[in-house]
Design an enzyme around this catalytic site. Sequence first.
Site, PDB file in Angstrom:
ATOM      1  N   LYS A  54      80.221 -41.747-133.547  1.00  0.00           N
ATOM      2  CA  LYS A  54      81.597 -41.446-133.983  1.00  0.00           C
ATOM      3  C   LYS A  54      82.584 -42.490-133.452  1.00  0.00           C
ATOM      4  O   LYS A  54      83.730 -42.549-133.851  1.00  0.00           O
ATOM      5  CB  LYS A  54      81.984 -40.041-133.521  1.00  0.00           C
ATOM      6  CG  LYS A  54      81.136 -38.950-134.207  1.00  0.00           C
ATOM      7  CD  LYS A  54      81.637 -37.580-133.836  1.00  0.00           C
ATOM      8  CE  LYS A  54      80.839 -36.498-134.541  1.00  0.00           C
ATOM      9  NZ  LYS A  54      79.440 -36.467-134.046  1.00  0.00           N
ATOM     10  N   PHE A  95      72.633 -48.119-125.005  1.00  0.00           N
ATOM     11  CA  PHE A  95      71.616 -48.394-123.963  1.00  0.00           C
ATOM     12  C   PHE A  95      71.051 -47.067-123.441  1.00  0.00           C
ATOM     13  O   PHE A  95      69.833 -46.843-123.424  1.00  0.00           O
ATOM     14  CB  PHE A  95      72.287 -49.241-122.884  1.00  0.00           C
ATOM     15  CG  PHE A  95      71.758 -49.135-121.482  1.00  0.00           C
ATOM     16  CD1 PHE A  95      72.628 -48.908-120.420  1.00  0.00           C
ATOM     17  CD2 PHE A  95      70.413 -49.280-121.198  1.00  0.00           C
ATOM     18  CE1 PHE A  95      72.155 -48.819-119.109  1.00  0.00           C
ATOM     19  CE2 PHE A  95      69.933 -49.189-119.887  1.00  0.00           C
ATOM     20  CZ  PHE A  95      70.807 -48.947-118.855  1.00  0.00           C
ATOM     21  N   ASP A 100      67.134 -42.694-123.120  1.00  0.00           N
ATOM     22  CA  ASP A 100      66.987 -41.223-123.005  1.00  0.00           C
ATOM     23  C   ASP A 100      66.060 -40.682-124.081  1.00  0.00           C
ATOM     24  O   ASP A 100      65.271 -39.771-123.823  1.00  0.00           O
ATOM     25  CB  ASP A 100      68.356 -40.520-123.116  1.00  0.00           C
ATOM     26  CG  ASP A 100      69.235 -40.749-121.887  1.00  0.00           C
ATOM     27  OD1 ASP A 100      68.791 -41.474-120.969  1.00  0.00           O
ATOM     28  OD2 ASP A 100      70.363 -40.232-121.862  1.00  0.00           O
ATOM     29  N   ASP A 104      63.000 -38.317-123.368  1.00  0.00           N
ATOM     30  CA  ASP A 104      63.021 -36.942-123.876  1.00  0.00           C
ATOM     31  C   ASP A 104      62.005 -36.730-124.994  1.00  0.00           C
ATOM     32  O   ASP A 104      61.840 -35.636-125.486  1.00  0.00           O
ATOM     33  CB  ASP A 104      64.432 -36.577-124.388  1.00  0.00           C
ATOM     34  CG  ASP A 104      65.492 -36.684-123.301  1.00  0.00           C
ATOM     35  OD1 ASP A 104      65.117 -36.657-122.110  1.00  0.00           O
ATOM     36  OD2 ASP A 104      66.688 -36.824-123.636  1.00  0.00           O
ATOM     37  N   ARG A 109      67.964 -39.548-134.004  1.00  0.00           N
ATOM     38  CA  ARG A 109      69.226 -39.785-133.298  1.00  0.00           C
ATOM     39  C   ARG A 109      70.241 -40.210-134.359  1.00  0.00           C
ATOM     40  O   ARG A 109      69.962 -41.101-135.152  1.00  0.00           O
ATOM     41  CB  ARG A 109      69.031 -40.891-132.256  1.00  0.00           C
ATOM     42  CG  ARG A 109      70.278 -41.509-131.691  1.00  0.00           C
ATOM     43  CD  ARG A 109      71.042 -40.610-130.775  1.00  0.00           C
ATOM     44  NE  ARG A 109      70.301 -40.227-129.576  1.00  0.00           N
ATOM     45  CZ  ARG A 109      70.790 -39.372-128.678  1.00  0.00           C
ATOM     46  NH1 ARG A 109      71.964 -38.818-128.874  1.00  0.00           N
ATOM     47  NH2 ARG A 109      70.089 -39.036-127.602  1.00  0.00           N
ATOM     48  N   ASP A 171      69.181 -34.368-114.473  1.00  0.00           N
ATOM     49  CA  ASP A 171      68.805 -33.597-115.672  1.00  0.00           C
ATOM     50  C   ASP A 171      67.281 -33.552-115.828  1.00  0.00           C
ATOM     51  O   ASP A 171      66.681 -32.514-116.045  1.00  0.00           O
ATOM     52  CB  ASP A 171      69.449 -34.244-116.908  1.00  0.00           C
ATOM     53  CG  ASP A 171      69.569 -33.246-118.069  1.00  0.00           C
ATOM     54  OD1 ASP A 171      69.867 -33.669-119.190  1.00  0.00           O
ATOM     55  OD2 ASP A 171      69.355 -32.038-117.832  1.00  0.00           O
ATOM     56  N   LYS A 197      76.232 -37.349-115.987  1.00  0.00           N
ATOM     57  CA  LYS A 197      75.541 -37.841-117.181  1.00  0.00           C
ATOM     58  C   LYS A 197      76.496 -38.069-118.345  1.00  0.00           C
ATOM     59  O   LYS A 197      76.233 -38.910-119.208  1.00  0.00           O
ATOM     60  CB  LYS A 197      74.450 -36.831-117.581  1.00  0.00           C
ATOM     61  CG  LYS A 197      73.570 -37.338-118.704  1.00  0.00           C
ATOM     62  CD  LYS A 197      72.397 -36.413-118.981  1.00  0.00           C
ATOM     63  CE  LYS A 197      71.632 -36.945-120.196  1.00  0.00           C
ATOM     64  NZ  LYS A 197      70.472 -36.121-120.546  1.00  0.00           N
ATOM     65  N   PHE A 236      84.455 -30.620-122.210  1.00  0.00           N
ATOM     66  CA  PHE A 236      83.912 -31.129-123.475  1.00  0.00           C
ATOM     67  C   PHE A 236      82.436 -30.781-123.616  1.00  0.00           C
ATOM     68  O   PHE A 236      81.977 -30.313-124.655  1.00  0.00           O
ATOM     69  CB  PHE A 236      84.107 -32.652-123.540  1.00  0.00           C
ATOM     70  CG  PHE A 236      83.534 -33.312-124.762  1.00  0.00           C
ATOM     71  CD1 PHE A 236      82.311 -33.978-124.705  1.00  0.00           C
ATOM     72  CD2 PHE A 236      84.196 -33.252-125.973  1.00  0.00           C
ATOM     73  CE1 PHE A 236      81.780 -34.591-125.838  1.00  0.00           C
ATOM     74  CE2 PHE A 236      83.668 -33.862-127.114  1.00  0.00           C
ATOM     75  CZ  PHE A 236      82.464 -34.522-127.042  1.00  0.00           C
ATOM     76  N   ASP A 240      80.364 -28.262-126.050  1.00  0.00           N
ATOM     77  CA  ASP A 240      79.216 -28.761-126.823  1.00  0.00           C
ATOM     78  C   ASP A 240      78.067 -27.756-126.758  1.00  0.00           C
ATOM     79  O   ASP A 240      77.442 -27.429-127.758  1.00  0.00           O
ATOM     80  CB  ASP A 240      78.754 -30.096-126.226  1.00  0.00           C
ATOM     81  CG  ASP A 240      78.326 -31.083-127.290  1.00  0.00           C
ATOM     82  OD1 ASP A 240      77.227 -31.634-127.171  1.00  0.00           O
ATOM     83  OD2 ASP A 240      79.080 -31.248-128.276  1.00  0.00           O
ATOM     84  N   ASP A 241      77.812 -27.251-125.533  1.00  0.00           N
ATOM     85  CA  ASP A 241      76.735 -26.268-125.339  1.00  0.00           C
ATOM     86  C   ASP A 241      77.054 -24.981-126.100  1.00  0.00           C
ATOM     87  O   ASP A 241      76.181 -24.356-126.693  1.00  0.00           O
ATOM     88  CB  ASP A 241      76.558 -25.944-123.846  1.00  0.00           C
ATOM     89  CG  ASP A 241      76.042 -27.139-123.049  1.00  0.00           C
ATOM     90  OD1 ASP A 241      75.721 -28.176-123.671  1.00  0.00           O
ATOM     91  OD2 ASP A 241      75.994 -27.041-121.810  1.00  0.00           O
TER      92      ASP A 241
HETATM   93  O1  LIG Z   1      80.415 -38.289-129.995  1.00  0.00           O
HETATM   94  C1  LIG Z   1      81.678 -38.408-130.016  1.00  0.00           C
HETATM   95  O2  LIG Z   1      82.324 -39.488-129.820  1.00  0.00           O
HETATM   96  C2  LIG Z   1      82.516 -37.172-130.243  1.00  0.00           C
HETATM   97  C3  LIG Z   1      81.931 -36.046-130.829  1.00  0.00           C
HETATM   98  C4  LIG Z   1      82.742 -34.959-131.061  1.00  0.00           C
HETATM   99  C5  LIG Z   1      84.087 -35.015-130.689  1.00  0.00           C
HETATM  100  C6  LIG Z   1      84.922 -33.920-130.915  1.00  0.00           C
HETATM  101  C7  LIG Z   1      86.233 -33.972-130.529  1.00  0.00           C
HETATM  102  C8  LIG Z   1      86.781 -35.094-129.916  1.00  0.00           C
HETATM  103  C9  LIG Z   1      85.956 -36.204-129.674  1.00  0.00           C
HETATM  104  C10 LIG Z   1      86.564 -37.384-129.007  1.00  0.00           C
HETATM  105  C11 LIG Z   1      87.669 -37.945-129.600  1.00  0.00           C
HETATM  106  C12 LIG Z   1      88.301 -39.031-129.014  1.00  0.00           C
HETATM  107  C13 LIG Z   1      87.884 -39.552-127.826  1.00  0.00           C
HETATM  108  C14 LIG Z   1      86.772 -39.002-127.204  1.00  0.00           C
HETATM  109  C15 LIG Z   1      86.338 -39.539-125.982  1.00  0.00           C
HETATM  110  C16 LIG Z   1      85.229 -39.016-125.370  1.00  0.00           C
HETATM  111  C17 LIG Z   1      84.526 -37.966-125.958  1.00  0.00           C
HETATM  112  C18 LIG Z   1      84.961 -37.401-127.138  1.00  0.00           C
HETATM  113  C19 LIG Z   1      86.077 -37.920-127.784  1.00  0.00           C
HETATM  114  C20 LIG Z   1      84.590 -36.174-130.065  1.00  0.00           C
HETATM  115  N1  LIG Z   1      83.776 -37.245-129.853  1.00  0.00           N
END
Ligand SMILES: O=C(O)c1ccc2cccc(-c3cccc4ccccc34)c2n1
Length: 349
Positions: A54, A95, A100, A104, A109, A171, A197, A236, A240-241
């Site tokens: 992303k 990297f 990983d 794993d 991916r 982990d 991590k 964050f 995710d979990d």
């Molecule tokens: O895998 C990704 O990058 C990802 C996946 C899903 C997410 C859902 C919301 C926001 C972010 C996101 C937005 C902007 C900066 C960010 C910096 C670190 C982590 C996430 C950030 C997001 N990021």
Amino acid sequence: KRQRSTYTHTRESFMDVYNILREELMKDPVVQSHPSHAKEWFQEVLDYNVPGGKLNRGMAVYDVLAAIKGAEALAEADVLQANALGWCIEWLQAFFLVADDIMDGSITRRGQPCWYKQEKVGMIACNDYILLECCIFKIIKQHMAGHPGYLKVMELFHEVTYQTAHGQLLDLTTAPQGRVDLSKYTLDTYMRIVTYKTAYYSFYLPVACGMVLAGITDPQAYATAEDILLDMGRYFQIQDDYLDCYGDPEVIGKIGTDIEDNKCSWLICTALQHASQEQQDIIKAHYGASDPASVAHIKELYEKLDLEAKFKAYEAQSYATLSQRIAEQTAMPRLVFTSLLDKIYKRCK
Ligand SMILES: O=C(O)c1ccc2cccc(-c3cccc4ccccc34)c2n1
């Protein structure tokens, strides 16, 4: 008079910088003097593994620098440097992900086969992830030489790599493949895994890069940023979990498999903290088993323990605490932190 093109920070313009960096790396004398099959291999390692995510972590550096400068957009000279450091974070992530996935035994991916799963690659991927890491320092040398923050950025990427490797160590030794010792699944250990991590490279690193480019040198400013951003990174990952189990697969773009995969997740650690002896026996019998009946038993237990409500309470508490800490701090413009928090709070994917 030709209209000067002003830079707009989009995925497209960020990708333009990837092409610049890739060409610079391909122009390196060592690569140039390779036979063509080796040149092509190196280029494929980059193109297959670096872009494709992303790109949020990498794109965040530009936004942080602009926010610290109080500017809508960065001056031309700053744009390439900010995006080059942003791409270093994407190279760092590539990297880790290549390495990983081997550790794993992962299959896919970002919607394609893991690099090591390619017929022609296999364990050559071990050398490829080393090359991916080396690119980071080639890019830093190319784009930070002469900048007063050159050494600080070098130290930053070495330190965050060290922290992330410790997160992976924790982990892998807490949740080894196959049956796990659930007594290791404590919230304290979970928080340490997530901090080292994920939080350091995903949240602290993009902001610290922006701070260096903005010329911030006060160690207290970095300590304050670290404190706030690690909390944000933990939030964050806990989200995710939660989404892995309760998110809509249509929205997330994948079906969660943490229960089948024995993952040391916030849900299982919280469940174990509140489970009766009988409920712990259910977890021992069914967690990490891939048959749907076992997954159903675990989800049923999550319902009984009301983990959704526990997550919502944590989410509200976490947001309130973070908002207050951001408001109280004077190290940097609040926008540096609120722009990230607003992107992740109550996200659905
Ligand atoms: O895998 C990704 O990058 C990802 C996946 C899903 C997410 C859902 C919301 C926001 C972010 C996101 C937005 C902007 C900066 C960010 C910096 C670190 C982590 C996430 C950030 C997001 N990021």
